[in-house]
Design a protein around this motif. Sequence first.
Motif, PDB file in Angstrom:
ATOM      1  N   GLU A   1      -8.750   8.164   4.248  1.00  0.00           N
ATOM      2  CA  GLU A   1      -7.711   7.256   4.788  1.00  0.00           C
ATOM      3  C   GLU A   1      -6.860   8.391   5.527  1.00  0.00           C
ATOM      4  OE1 GLU A   1      -7.711   3.396   2.117  1.00  0.00           O
ATOM      5  OE2 GLU A   1      -6.585   5.019   1.607  1.00  0.00           O
ATOM      6  N   ARG A   2      -6.155   9.110   4.770  1.00  0.00           N
ATOM      7  CA  ARG A   2      -5.140  10.074   5.493  1.00  0.00           C
ATOM      8  C   ARG A   2      -5.965  10.945   6.803  1.00  0.00           C
ATOM      9  NH1 ARG A   2      -4.016  15.187   4.397  1.00  0.00           N
ATOM     10  NH2 ARG A   2      -2.180  16.029   4.961  1.00  0.00           N
TER      11      ARG A   2
ATOM     12  N   ALA B  76       2.754  14.848  -2.235  1.00  0.00           N
ATOM     13  CA  ALA B  76       3.139  13.704  -1.153  1.00  0.00           C
ATOM     14  C   ALA B  76       2.297  13.174  -0.085  1.00  0.00           C
ATOM     15  CB  ALA B  76       4.519  14.549  -0.295  1.00  0.00           C
ATOM     16  N   ARG B  77       1.109  14.278   0.128  1.00  0.00           N
ATOM     17  CA  ARG B  77       0.108  14.051   0.992  1.00  0.00           C
ATOM     18  C   ARG B  77      -0.944  12.550   0.388  1.00  0.00           C
ATOM     19  NH1 ARG B  77      -2.160  19.959   1.291  1.00  0.00           N
ATOM     20  NH2 ARG B  77       0.055  20.992   1.524  1.00  0.00           N
ATOM     21  N   LYS B  78      -0.384  12.339  -0.788  1.00  0.00           N
ATOM     22  CA  LYS B  78      -1.148  10.972  -1.116  1.00  0.00           C
ATOM     23  C   LYS B  78      -0.554   9.922  -1.126  1.00  0.00           C
ATOM     24  CE  LYS B  78      -3.073  14.058  -4.896  1.00  0.00           C
ATOM     25  NZ  LYS B  78      -3.187  14.535  -6.544  1.00  0.00           N
ATOM     26  N   LEU B  79       0.650   9.659  -0.568  1.00  0.00           N
ATOM     27  CA  LEU B  79       1.549   8.749  -0.227  1.00  0.00           C
ATOM     28  C   LEU B  79       1.737   8.098   0.995  1.00  0.00           C
ATOM     29  CD1 LEU B  79       4.397   9.882  -2.806  1.00  0.00           C
ATOM     30  CD2 LEU B  79       2.391   8.654  -3.308  1.00  0.00           C
ATOM     31  N   ILE B  80       2.123   6.827   1.055  1.00  0.00           N
ATOM     32  CA  ILE B  80       2.727   6.563   2.194  1.00  0.00           C
ATOM     33  C   ILE B  80       4.179   6.266   1.933  1.00  0.00           C
ATOM     34  CG2 ILE B  80       2.535   4.669   3.998  1.00  0.00           C
ATOM     35  CD1 ILE B  80      -0.034   4.178   3.645  1.00  0.00           C
ATOM     36  N   VAL B  81       4.941   6.902   2.723  1.00  0.00           N
ATOM     37  CA  VAL B  81       6.442   6.578   2.263  1.00  0.00           C
ATOM     38  C   VAL B  81       6.903   5.646   3.660  1.00  0.00           C
ATOM     39  CG1 VAL B  81       8.802   7.765   2.401  1.00  0.00           C
ATOM     40  CG2 VAL B  81       6.757   9.012   1.858  1.00  0.00           C
ATOM     41  N   ARG B  82       7.473   4.499   2.743  1.00  0.00           N
ATOM     42  CA  ARG B  82       8.012   3.469   3.618  1.00  0.00           C
ATOM     43  C   ARG B  82       9.673   3.338   3.782  1.00  0.00           C
ATOM     44  NH1 ARG B  82       3.598   0.476   5.159  1.00  0.00           N
ATOM     45  NH2 ARG B  82       1.685   0.867   3.709  1.00  0.00           N
ATOM     46  N   HIS B  83      10.021   2.770   4.565  1.00  0.00           N
ATOM     47  CA  HIS B  83      11.396   2.539   4.764  1.00  0.00           C
ATOM     48  C   HIS B  83      11.868   1.284   5.778  1.00  0.00           C
ATOM     49  CE1 HIS B  83      15.653   3.399   4.802  1.00  0.00           C
ATOM     50  NE2 HIS B  83      15.734   3.659   5.896  1.00  0.00           N
TER      51      HIS B  83
ATOM     52  N   ASN C  18       2.546  14.617   5.998  1.00  0.00           N
ATOM     53  CA  ASN C  18       2.452  13.227   5.059  1.00  0.00           C
ATOM     54  C   ASN C  18       2.766  11.924   6.123  1.00  0.00           C
ATOM     55  OD1 ASN C  18       5.559  13.492   5.282  1.00  0.00           O
ATOM     56  ND2 ASN C  18       5.614  12.472   3.521  1.00  0.00           N
ATOM     57  N   ILE C  19       2.341  10.883   5.426  1.00  0.00           N
ATOM     58  CA  ILE C  19       2.485   9.680   6.412  1.00  0.00           C
ATOM     59  C   ILE C  19       3.846   8.879   6.008  1.00  0.00           C
ATOM     60  CG2 ILE C  19       1.156   7.501   6.868  1.00  0.00           C
ATOM     61  CD1 ILE C  19      -0.232  10.168   7.331  1.00  0.00           C
ATOM     62  N   PHE C  20       4.542   8.368   7.034  1.00  0.00           N
ATOM     63  CA  PHE C  20       5.801   7.851   6.947  1.00  0.00           C
ATOM     64  C   PHE C  20       5.782   6.620   7.788  1.00  0.00           C
ATOM     65  CE2 PHE C  20      10.021   6.817   8.081  1.00  0.00           C
ATOM     66  CZ  PHE C  20      10.771   6.985   6.728  1.00  0.00           C
TER      67      PHE C  20
ATOM     68  N   LYS D   9       0.860  -1.181  -0.142  1.00  0.00           N
ATOM     69  CA  LYS D   9      -0.087  -0.141   0.143  1.00  0.00           C
ATOM     70  C   LYS D   9       1.006   1.142   0.028  1.00  0.00           C
ATOM     71  CE  LYS D   9      -4.226   1.835   0.469  1.00  0.00           C
ATOM     72  NZ  LYS D   9      -5.245   1.972  -0.540  1.00  0.00           N
ATOM     73  N   THR D  10       0.946   1.828  -1.045  1.00  0.00           N
ATOM     74  CA  THR D  10       1.853   3.152  -1.209  1.00  0.00           C
ATOM     75  C   THR D  10       0.973   4.441  -1.507  1.00  0.00           C
ATOM     76  OG1 THR D  10       2.014   2.672  -3.697  1.00  0.00           O
ATOM     77  CG2 THR D  10       3.640   1.615  -2.257  1.00  0.00           C
TER      78      THR D  10
END
Length: 334
Positions: free
Chosen positions: A103-104, A256-263, A197-199, A96-97
Amino acid sequence: MTQNLVKRQHYVPRTYLKNFASKQVGDEYFVKALSIEDARPENIFDINIKNVCLERNLYTLPGETAEEKMLLEKFYSDEIEQHYNSIYALLTDPSKTTITHEERELIISTVVTTFYRTTKWINQHNDLLKRVYTQMFSLCQQAGKDYFLFEGIKVSIKDKTPEELLAEYKVENRPGQVITQLEVALKLIEARIKSDNIFVSKLADDDCEFITSDNPVVLQNIKGGHITPFDPSNIMKLPLDKKHMLFLMPDADEEARKLIVRHNVTGLFCRTEKLISNAEQFQKADRFILGDEQSLMGYLQTKDLAERPLSEEEIKNMTSFDDYIKKGKELGLF
């Protein structure tokens, strides 16, 4: 349908706590808990999530009917808690990206309300008030008075002890306190929706695990300055389970607010992130840190070393980032 009165009210939702469970028996979830007042391995105990992070009548409001009394409890249940399982699944799904606006908004609302609804705010205020009442009570006795003025209100001490005064204050003012907490949370949600934004960070190494606490949301000031809770430029951090950490990062651009940044973090970075987060959970906890046996023991193994102040000679000899990393390895922190 008639609303039932709920007396045992959780300020950290069970839907959140169950993801840190050490075991499940049927529909029952159990976590390991440790009091911050005596944080030793032998004091770790097992507890049903039904019986931790709750207080009787915390959100119960004045009213004639059960519906009126349960208005705030129902708000948290219907607007936040019932959505948590789907939000958790979304945040921990590596495929899910992207996220919708709805959702946000739910993610941000969950983090902010979790931050403001805990009892630590009320307890800190009441501790301050206890000191004020005790001092004013003593001054009244010395002056031969049976009342004092507090914020323009006459407070009678006749035939009362300081403890009785504080107990009265808690009962009379708790509805106003919990409503104010929600009002502040709603204002901050509105501000953060405009920028966050979501990280999501994941600890990839098997021996790295997050713990949580009865006050699980941690703030970080991005500029390293003094932290003001309502400041929307703070980073907000919430451990989601023993492997995942959610960050609300301010000042994101519109795309960037439309994304889930993952690491995924490994090695030294994995151990560093675990160490920092677990130390923060201990420092910010009101009464307990929570997790499974391995995560709590892992924290305790590094706690004393991480908190030990360095000597002047050690500080003098550390002139680069590599020197700090080397010292951390020597101490067994990495």
